[in-house]
Every structure is written in structure tokens, then in C-alpha cells.
Design a protein around this motif. Sequence first.
Motif, PDB file in Angstrom:
ATOM      1  N   ALA A  12      22.636  43.208 -28.182  1.00  0.00           N
ATOM      2  CA  ALA A  12      21.459  42.506 -28.226  1.00  0.00           C
ATOM      3  C   ALA A  12      20.279  43.442 -28.610  1.00  0.00           C
ATOM      4  O   ALA A  12      19.387  44.547 -27.888  1.00  0.00           O
ATOM      5  CB  ALA A  12      21.105  41.480 -27.564  1.00  0.00           C
ATOM      6  N   ALA A  53      22.017  39.259 -32.051  1.00  0.00           N
ATOM      7  CA  ALA A  53      22.642  39.905 -32.163  1.00  0.00           C
ATOM      8  C   ALA A  53      22.688  40.555 -33.170  1.00  0.00           C
ATOM      9  O   ALA A  53      21.827  40.513 -34.433  1.00  0.00           O
ATOM     10  CB  ALA A  53      23.748  38.618 -32.699  1.00  0.00           C
ATOM     11  N   VAL A  86      25.365  42.000 -23.224  1.00  0.00           N
ATOM     12  CA  VAL A  86      25.189  41.349 -23.940  1.00  0.00           C
ATOM     13  C   VAL A  86      25.050  42.712 -25.316  1.00  0.00           C
ATOM     14  O   VAL A  86      23.454  43.512 -24.799  1.00  0.00           O
ATOM     15  CB  VAL A  86      24.767  40.228 -24.192  1.00  0.00           C
TER      16      VAL A  86
END
Length: 475
Positions: free
Chosen positions: A20, A34, A18
Motif C-alpha cells: 500500500a 492500493a 499489505v
Amino acid sequence: MSTLLIKGGTVVSTTGRVEADVLVDGEHVVALIAPGTEPFGPVTADTTIDATGKFVLPGGVDAHTHMEMPFGGTNASDTFETGTRAAAWGGTTTIIDFAVQYAGQSVMEQYALWHEKAGGNCAIDYGFHQILSDVQDESLVAMDELVHEGVTSFKLFMAYKGVLLSDDGQILRAFQKGAENGALMMMHAENGAVIDVLVQQALAENHTTPYYHGISRPWQAEEEATHRAIMIADIAGAPLYVVHVSAKQAVEQIAAARDRGSNVFGETCPQYLYLSLEEQLAAVSEQWGDLEGAKWVCSTPLRSRHEGHQHHLWQSLRTNDIQMVSTDHCPFCMKEQKEMGRGDFSKIPNGIGSVEHRMDLMYQGVVTGQITLERFVELTSTTPARMFGLYGRKGVIAPGADADIVIYDPAGHTSIGMGKTHHMNMDYSAWEGFEIDGHVDIVLSRGTVIVDERGYVGRAGHGQYVKRGLSQYLI
Ligand SMILES: [Zn+2]
Ligand SMILES: [Zn+2]
């Protein structure tokens, strides 16, 4: 407490990756954010690390090391200070080392001695397994005490008679205690009696070179002992973890037990995935002649490439027949240490130094398509943490976890070898000439940068003893 923000990287876990930003407060991860969002207003931090284009990985957990372990009349050449520093260089932020009780010694005294050796000296966090030799009533009492101390795994030996070996009855009693107090039982699975005869026969025939170390420890001795350990664990109802699996036949025994629903696990090491009997143990050099192979004398031994063990081991890492990769880091120098075995391979101290290179060597398996990036994280960090009761603090980048983080550059490069990357206290590298298509850029241990572009910037004594819980990996 100071805050630190790792911005723009790709955070990798066992289940995916992800984009991030990772916010660290003091020693812990507090948030994954995020990119470009400001859920609670702008995020500010005392320090920002740009991780654009990099992987942000949970720090490596090497669950099998032997710093300064006494063996064969000498000591493993890395101290806790030099060995944990080398580990840090390579992106490993936790080790689990083995406190050793040899036959005739007191378990609790030896355990205390290992705390003395490690305390105040480590660059990264450390835990202990306890080795039990020649199991007696006192050992069983000590097992309960040690579980309370956070030592929740015990290693027994089916080889090394008179030094480390426990017989099958002693093994059963220890396993029964493990079944009772929840500890994970670890086994060095080789049939020692058979090996002792084969070693004597080889030497009697004047087969004295390191190559015969491998020949006298055949895969049958590993398969048989692995099977026997599994059966004894089954009788006792104890979970079993087989260390340093090198033979594909031993993998098959573990896989069969797992298919029956048993709590049986296996670990392999980089040397069994890359190195072989023919190329390393039989090697000859100008400097060392046919003693060259001593550099790779370890037990279980490197196996014949032609028998297909390496292929099978990589496959077992994909299928989860084998669950994790540790180093069995047990370094000795050639000069004055491995040299003791000139003219008699049985006197070569057993061990290879790899604690610095495990993450890179396994990452190369990602590059070559043997394992996925997620599986790499699982094999080197998350499963070791779960297996040995550290998960949540270690093995994951998530709120509340220790900020043990590696920023890894997939566009970087690492050349392994003396004078290139070699920080272990050894006079040779078992991995000389290995090229890695990746690079450890930055390493954080509990929120503190200990490796960056300046090199190692940590300190001895930063690393703390970690009390472990019971295994979090049981079925
Ligand atoms: Zn062993
Ligand atoms: Zn070992």
C-alpha cells in the motif's frame, strides 16, 4: 499542510502485511491506497518517498526509559535531548520515561521537574510513568491528579530499601488506588531484603567484581517477588505490569496468573534475550580488567545462559506469556560512572543503554526465526501503545494515526558499535559487535522526516508530551 506519499512499500501490522501507498497530510496518516489505483483521481503529494522493497512500520514505542535519571550519586548519561535523538536513529518515535519520586520527596514536585527536563528537548514524542517510592497518603492523592495529567501508570519497587522501596502494605494501598482510578500498576519485582543480605555476604567474602552483582540477585528473588506482586494485585483487583522480566521462573508466574484470567502482563528487554551472566558480567578486558562486566550491570541482572532463561523468554514472546519488549534504557559511562564500583560491585550504577538498538535487535529475531515480522511490530510498537493508552495515535499505520513511520530495509545491514552506529551519550556500547540484517532507512515523527540518508535531520523540541489514556490492553 504539506502532504507526503510513501510509495511502493509493504505496510506491516500485527495481523499481516499489505502492499500500500501511505498518504500523510501534515502530522497524520490520512489514507492507505492500493498501488496503481486512483479511487478519487490521481494522488498527488508535495513529497514522495520511494519505499519499494522496504517495510513500512509503525514507529517504535519504547515504554521504559530513564533519561538523565539520578541513581547512585550520578545521573544516567543521556539527557532527553541525546537519548531521544539516539532513539530516533534507531526507529523509535515515542518513549515513555519515568518521572521519579524518591523516598521523602513530593510526587507532584518531582513530576513537574521531569517536565522541565524533557520540555523543549526531545526529538520524538514522550510520555511519563510516575515512580512512587515509600508510598504515603500524599502519593495516593497524587495518583488521581496524575491520571488526569495523562500519567496512567505507576511503578513501585520491592527492592532498594530507603531509596525506592515500598513495603507490601504500601504496595497494596497503591494497587487499591490503581484499581479505583484505572491506572496500570508496574512493579520492579525483586526481593530487596534478601538481595541486600546476599550483597553484604558477597562483599564480606571479598567477592567484589561485577559477576557477583548477578550472583547476589538470583532468579528466586525475582520469582518470589513476581508471585507476591501478582497476589497483592489480585487482592486489590488491580491490573499489573511486571517490568524487565529476566527469569524464566518469573515468566511462569505471569503465565500462570494470565491462565487464571488475571490482568497481569510482562515486559522483557533485549539484554535478557541476548546477553548473559557468564559472557558479559564475568567479562575481562585489557582496558578495564575485571571491571569490564560493569558495562552490563543492570537490575534485574543478566542471568546464567545455562539456566535456559533466554530460550524461555523468546518462547514467551511467541506465546504472549510476555507481551512486549522495552529497553530499560539507563546508560552510564564507564569513566567516572561505572568506575565508581571498582572494588565494590554494589556501587556500580545500574543500567544498560539500548534505546537506539531495540528495533534492530528485535528485527534480528525475525531474521533468525524467533518471531514473525508481524509479532515484531506487535512487541515493539502496537502492544506498548495499547498497554499504555496511546493506541490509535501511536502503534499503527492507519487513517487518523500520527504519522510516526519507519521505513525499514530488510536488504540493508547495521553494524552496531562505537564509531559505527552509536549516538547514545555513552563511552562504550553494550552491544558492540552485534550485526543486524536490516537497516532503519527513514524515520518520520508526526509527518516530519527526522532520519534519512543524510542521518539525523530532526530537532530538539520537535517531540511533544503525549497525554495517555488508560490501558487499552486489559482483559
Ligand atoms: Zn526496575
Ligand atoms: Zn527501569
